[in-house]
Each structure stands twice: as structure tokens, then as C-alpha cells.
Scaffold this active site. Structure first.
Site, mmCIF file in Angstrom:
data_model
loop_
_atom_site.group_PDB
_atom_site.id
_atom_site.type_symbol
_atom_site.label_atom_id
_atom_site.label_comp_id
_atom_site.label_asym_id
_atom_site.label_seq_id
_atom_site.Cartn_x
_atom_site.Cartn_y
_atom_site.Cartn_z
ATOM 1 C CG ASP A 123 -13.689 27.887 17.167
ATOM 2 O OD1 ASP A 123 -13.925 27.411 18.288
ATOM 3 O OD2 ASP A 123 -14.371 28.793 16.655
ATOM 4 C CG HIS A 183 -13.142 31.138 25.385
ATOM 5 N ND1 HIS A 183 -14.374 31.752 25.457
ATOM 6 C CD2 HIS A 183 -13.264 30.177 24.408
ATOM 7 C CE1 HIS A 183 -15.197 31.210 24.582
ATOM 8 N NE2 HIS A 183 -14.557 30.252 23.927
#
Length: 313
Positions: free
Chosen positions: A151, A224
Site C-alpha cells: 500500500d 484500482h
């Protein structure tokens, strides 16, 4: 930023292994408002006092206020782009707005430091606030989210981080400040883990093991990474993420606390629109088939200088 510019809060602090996120509402009444305003002048000093107990612990705190809280506490002038959280999407796939007047983003390399600072703050504030949401975040292996992918890979660093997150001459009275958007996502890990690694990679747009972005020839337009890449006038506009996993395995709860900083709400909101509405509409973020946003708030983070001055406003 010039050397005499207001000092920002710890928006661009180094990555830490632990965090506590507090979203609270302000109790109605003048007494509560005065208590919160007085506390603003003490935030930095209390943080320093707790942090000095473990100097290598990298304790920091960021405090932000919602649009409605700003009006109640500080009135005019107000940050030019501060407004309520804007909802996006359709029923069943929606970025929802939830109550929240004050945000605390507390980070450290030890959870005990975060815990102690939150304890000190809530003791000072007492019943002037009501904590609506409290999330204890942790780093998951090599910077991965709870769904197994790294992330924050595209976060800006160094001077670029400040350029993308800190308000400048566009709003001189609030230079040194920042906008921050937070959401709590819950993940359906049973459904997610039923996908093959290759299918998961096409949802995210990156390789799971190496974290290398998929080639544009094979990366889906509803991945995404495709929908959260924002460009304006031909240039990429970045935000600074410091997302943290959280969860209670015994209760079947697995989540991500999303937190994104920017010098304007515009790129943050464009990302949400791309994800929840789609680009073009209907081509929404496939990750939302497995992840549900259960909170949503937008706050303004004043500079350290302004935070102390607000106590006397």
C-alpha cells in the site's frame, strides 16, 4: 515553501509501525467549544511531552477539523476549500458521509506511545467531545494492506510530498495547512481469497509479490490503480496516503483505514468519483466488489502556528 512559511503539522511524517485514528464529534454548547479551543494551544506541547519518554519512537500527531466544526469553533475566516464530505456512488456501492468534527491521526513506532497520547488528549477534552470511531492500525508485513498488496507505493516523497499536500499561496491565510479525507473500509476476505492471484492482480493493477505495476496493455481500466491515478493539465496529481490495516480476526473483521492528505480536496474527491461512479460512469473500481466504505469524513489540518492561534480566536 519559504523558510518563513507557517510550520505544517506532521502531515509528511515518516512511516511508522502503529497508529490510532480518532474521529470525534463536538458536544453542543459554549463550554465545550472553549475547552476544545484551549486544547488546540496544548496539542504540540502534550505530544512533545509524551514523545520525549521514547525519543526514538517517532511519535507525531495531526489534528483536523470538519467544515461544520470550523464554523462552530473558529468562525470566519475559513479555509477556502473546506466543505462537508461529498458522497459518491449508488446504493450498494457508495462513499458515505458519517458524523465527525475532529480527527486525530496519531503515529509512532510503538503502540504504547499512541495509546498514551490518546489517553492524555481524551482526559483533557473530557465530555467536550464524543469519540465516534477509534481505530488501532498496524503495519502488515512488508507495508502490505490486509488484502495482501503493498500500500502507498506511489506516495510522493521529500519536497514533492510537501508540494502535493501543503497549502501555499492559493489560500494565504491558511498556508501550511492541508486537507485530509478518511474512510474506514471493511473487506470480504472470504470472497477475496477465492480469487486467484492473477485475478487479484487485475483488480489492483499490480503484481502481488513484486508490487510492479501491470503493463498498460493488460491492466484493466477498472483496476484500482487505473482509477486512482489522477491527472490535470497533463500532469499527475498525487496525494499522500498513510493507510493502515486493522481488524479483529475472532469477529471476522478485516479492514483498511484510508487516510489521504492533499493541498486541495479536489484530487481526493476525483479519486472517489472514479472509484465509486466509474470512469466512464459504470466502469467502477472492481475492488469495491470486495470492500465496503462504512465511514467518510473531510477535515482541514491547520498549520502548527495557526493551531496555537485558534485558541484565542
Amino acid at each position: 515553501m519559504s523558510t518563513d512559511a507557517p510550520e505544517p503539522q506532521a502531515v509528511c511524517s515518516p512511516t511508522t509501525s502503529s497508529a490510532i485514528f480518532i474521529v470525534a464529534t463536538l458536544k453542543a454548547g459554549k463550554e465545550s467549544a472553549e475547552k476544545v479551543k484551549n486544547w488546540c494551544a496544548d496539542i504540540a506541547a502534550i505530544t512533545r511531552s509524551v514523545g520525549k519518554r521514547v525519543p526514538a519512537g517517532n511519535l507525531s500527531c495531526v489534528c483536523g477539523f470538519s467544515s461544520s466544526a470550523w464554523d462552530v469553533l473558529f468562525a470566519s475566516p475559513r479555509p477556502v476549500s473546506l466543505h462537508g464530505f461529498r458522497e459518491f456512488g449508488v446504493d450498494g456501492r457508495r462513499a458515505i458521509s458519517t458524523p465527525g468534527d475532529i480527527l486525530l491521526h496519531i503515529r509512532a513506532d510503538q503502540m504504547d506511545l499512541c495509546f498514551e497520547l490518546v489517553t492524555q488528549f481524551t482526559s483533557v477534552l473530557g465530555d467536550a467531545i464524543t469519540v465516534i470511531d477509534e481505530v488501532h492500525g498496524f503495519r502488515y508485513f512488508d507495508m502490505r494492506s490486509i488484502i495482501g498488496f503493498v500500500d502507498g507505493t506511489e506516495n510522493p516523497v521529500g519536497r514533492k510530498a510537501a508540494n502535493f499536500t501543503i497549502v501555499g499561496d492559493e489560500d494565504p491565510a491558511f498556508s501550511g495547512g492541508s486537507y485530509v479525507l478518511v474512510q474506514k473500509y471493511l473487506h470480504n476476505m472470504v470472497a477475496w481469497n477465492q480469487l486467484s492471484v492473477e485475478a487479484q492482480e487485475h483488480v489492483i493493477g499490480r503484481k502481488k509479490l513484486s508490487d510492479i505495476e501491470l503493463d498498460e496493455s493488460v491492466k484493466p481500466s477498472n483496476s484500482h490503480s487505473s482509477l486512482t491515478t489522477i491527472t490535470k493539465d497533463g500532469e499527475e496529481v498525487k496525494i499522500l496516503r498513510d493507510n493502515m490495516p486493522f481488524g479483529r480476526p475472532g469477529a471476522g473483521e478485516f479492514g483498511t483505514f484510508f487516510i489521504g492528505y492533499a493541498r486541495s480536496p479536489e484530487p481526493l474527491e476525483q479519486m472517489l468519483e472514479n472509484m465509486f461512479v466509474g470512469k466512464p460512469p459504470g466502469n467502477y473500481d472492481r475492488l469495491l466488489d470486495f470492500s465496503t466504505a462504512v465511514t467518510g469524513n473531510l477535515f482541514f489540518v491547520p498549520s502548527l502556528d495557526l493551531l496555537e492561534e485558534l485558541a484565542d480566536r
